[in-house]
Design a protein around this motif. Structure first.
Motif, short mmCIF file in Angstrom:
data_model
loop_
_atom_site.label_atom_id
_atom_site.label_comp_id
_atom_site.label_asym_id
_atom_site.label_seq_id
_atom_site.Cartn_x
_atom_site.Cartn_y
_atom_site.Cartn_z
N GLU B 59 0.53 -0.86 -0.58
CA GLU B 59 -0.01 0.26 0.68
C GLU B 59 0.79 1.17 -0.25
OE1 GLU B 59 -2.67 0.39 3.45
OE2 GLU B 59 -3.39 1.54 2.46
N CYS B 279 -12.34 -11.10 0.58
CA CYS B 279 -11.25 -10.02 0.23
C CYS B 279 -10.72 -10.67 -1.72
CB CYS B 279 -9.92 -10.49 1.41
SG CYS B 279 -8.39 -9.31 0.75
N LEU B 300 -8.55 -5.35 -1.39
CA LEU B 300 -10.07 -5.15 -1.06
C LEU B 300 -10.62 -6.00 -0.08
CD1 LEU B 300 -11.51 -3.96 -4.49
CD2 LEU B 300 -10.23 -2.25 -2.66
N ASP B 301 -10.75 -5.76 1.21
CA ASP B 301 -10.88 -6.65 2.54
C ASP B 301 -12.62 -6.04 3.25
OD1 ASP B 301 -11.38 -8.18 4.94
OD2 ASP B 301 -9.34 -8.09 4.95
N HIS B 302 -13.86 -6.27 2.25
CA HIS B 302 -14.99 -5.90 2.70
C HIS B 302 -15.38 -5.90 4.54
CE1 HIS B 302 -15.66 -4.44 -1.88
NE2 HIS B 302 -14.89 -5.48 -2.34
N LYS B 305 -13.13 -3.57 6.31
CA LYS B 305 -13.80 -2.86 5.51
C LYS B 305 -11.34 -1.91 5.31
CE LYS B 305 -18.14 -0.94 6.16
NZ LYS B 305 -18.58 -3.02 5.21
N TYR B 307 -9.21 -0.90 2.50
CA TYR B 307 -9.25 -1.06 1.01
C TYR B 307 -7.56 -0.42 0.95
CZ TYR B 307 -13.25 -1.12 1.67
OH TYR B 307 -15.04 -1.18 2.36
N LYS B 308 -6.44 -1.11 0.38
CA LYS B 308 -5.26 -0.87 0.02
C LYS B 308 -5.01 -0.65 -1.85
CE LYS B 308 -4.14 -4.26 3.76
NZ LYS B 308 -3.16 -4.50 3.95
#
Lengths: 74, 316
Positions: B59, B279, B300-302, B305, B307-308
């Motif tokens: 990131e 994810c 995206l780790d839903h 929450k 987001y990288k």
């Protein structure tokens, strides 16, 4: 009373150990101390000396690069 | 009676005879159990699945410049700016913005490989690989810091036999490990490992199996620490591979399954995966020019929450 007794016994045992310890610094204690000292020194030497070692080995490999190539970005 | 066969069936007869002859050849080709190929090292068991499903996501911004001084020796300068994640016990992720510069030197020889990276805060990351004899290799890996008790080092001795490999591992903190892998048929290899960690008073045993052909690789690994890991990679074509991975910990009842793809194109390499933890991630490396690569990473780790997104450039 109980605490006093325990303190006394502690004093005795530590006194006993102290006198024994002076005579019998066993070889395993020696070995452990020296190996810890050696590990610490090896860690410091590796930490500061590894990258210079790689650079020295690299600069002496064939074909020998020039010194300015080490410093310039291109 | 052979002369009575009508001509139509003769053509069919030939084709089926050719097919059955081919089958007989394949089946009849005896497997030479004395000449099995050497298996891959035990730690690289899941290599294909890891390459497709776990690229190095990051990131922030990354810039890597590698300058070769000659064939074997090169220096590298690397800049990174972005949030670093701190391991936290709670469900929230804690990120601290950091920036660092890393200087590295590599020496690569057929017999000796030295790899060193040093950061601005004094951390050293060193790897050494040395071929002591033709079959015995010494590998060492160390992360040294200025803080006391935070440094790690590991030494591995690998011995490669005709159709087996063994490895002995020694690490700091009284860590001992040994592993063995053997080819059983030309496609199947079985292996086992045992380790003992003195500092944490833990020991463990593990087994692994790997079946590979030209088109697919299937691996399975079980360990007494409670981990079960299965993976399957199918090479659909020269450019496309699909991979899937299943990890289960029977002690902590933790399950993760992921599916991913890996497209290796002429100018780019795109890897993507989706996880059962919600994810979805992707990683793109695009070759802009000779020696110039552009990298994009997204994760995206839903569920958490988180987001990288990261971008970078690699030169050389």
């Amino acid at each position: 009373m109980a605490s006093r007794v325990s303190l006394k016994s502690k004093g005795k045992s530590s006194g006993g150990k102290g006198s024994k310890g002076m005579e019998e610094k066993s070889t395993s204690q020696c070995l452990k101390e020296w190996s810890t000292w050696a590990m610490k020194k090896a860690k410091v030497i590796t930490h500061y000396g590894f990258i210079p070692l790689v650079i020295i080995i690299g600069m002496n490999s064939e074909p020998k690069p020039q010194l300015y190539q080490l410093l310039t970005p291109v | 009676m052979a002369g009575m066969v009508p001509p139509g069936t003769a053509v069919l007869g030939e084709a089926s005879a050719a097919a059955s002859a081919k089958n007989i050849n394949e089946v009849g080709k005896k497997v030479d159990y004395m000449n099995l190929p050497c298996p891959i090292p035990y730690e690289e068991l899941h290599r294909e699945a890891l390459m497709s499903l776990k690229p190095e996501f990051f990131e922030g911004m990354r810039f890597d410049f590698t300058k070769g001084l000659n064939q074997k020796f090169s220096l590298s300068h690397s800049v990174f700016m972005g949030p670093m994640e701190l391991p936290s016990q709670s469900a929230e992720t804690i990120k601290i913005p950091t920036a660092h510069y890393e200087f590295g030197a590599n020496f690569i020889d057929p017999k000796l490989m030295l790899f060193g990276r040093v950061l601005t805060d004094g951390r050293l990351n060193a790897r050494v690989k040395c071929d002591l004899t033709e079959d015995l290799t010494l590998k060492a890996n160390a992360q040294l810091t200025n803080e006391p008790h935070m440094s790690h080092a590991m030494f591995n001795f690998d011995y490669k036999g005709k159709d087996y490999r063994t490895q002995l591992q020694l690490g700091n903190g009284a860590l001992f490990g040994a592993s063995y892998i053997q080819s059983v048929t030309p496609h199947l290899s079985l292996g086992g490992e045992v380790f003992w960690a003195g500092q944490h008073r833990k020991s463990g045993l593990g087994y692994a199996v790997r079946y590979e052909t030209d088109k697919m690789v299937a691996t399975g690994q079980v360990a007494s620490t409670g981990m079960v890991a299965l993976s399957y990679v199918q090479k659909v074509s020269e450019k496309v591979s699909l991979a899937t991975d299943f990890m289960y910990n029977y002690m902590s009842r933790d399950v993760t399954a992921s599916v991913g793809y890996d497209y290796i194109l002429r100018q780019a390499r795109l890897r993507g995966k989706i996880d059962s933890n919600g994810c979805a991630a992707a990683f793109l490396e695009e070759r802009l020019n000779m020696g110039l690569n552009f990298i994009l990473s997204a994760e995206l780790d839903h569920k958490k929450k988180d987001y990288k997104f990261g971008f970078g450039l690699t030169v050389g």
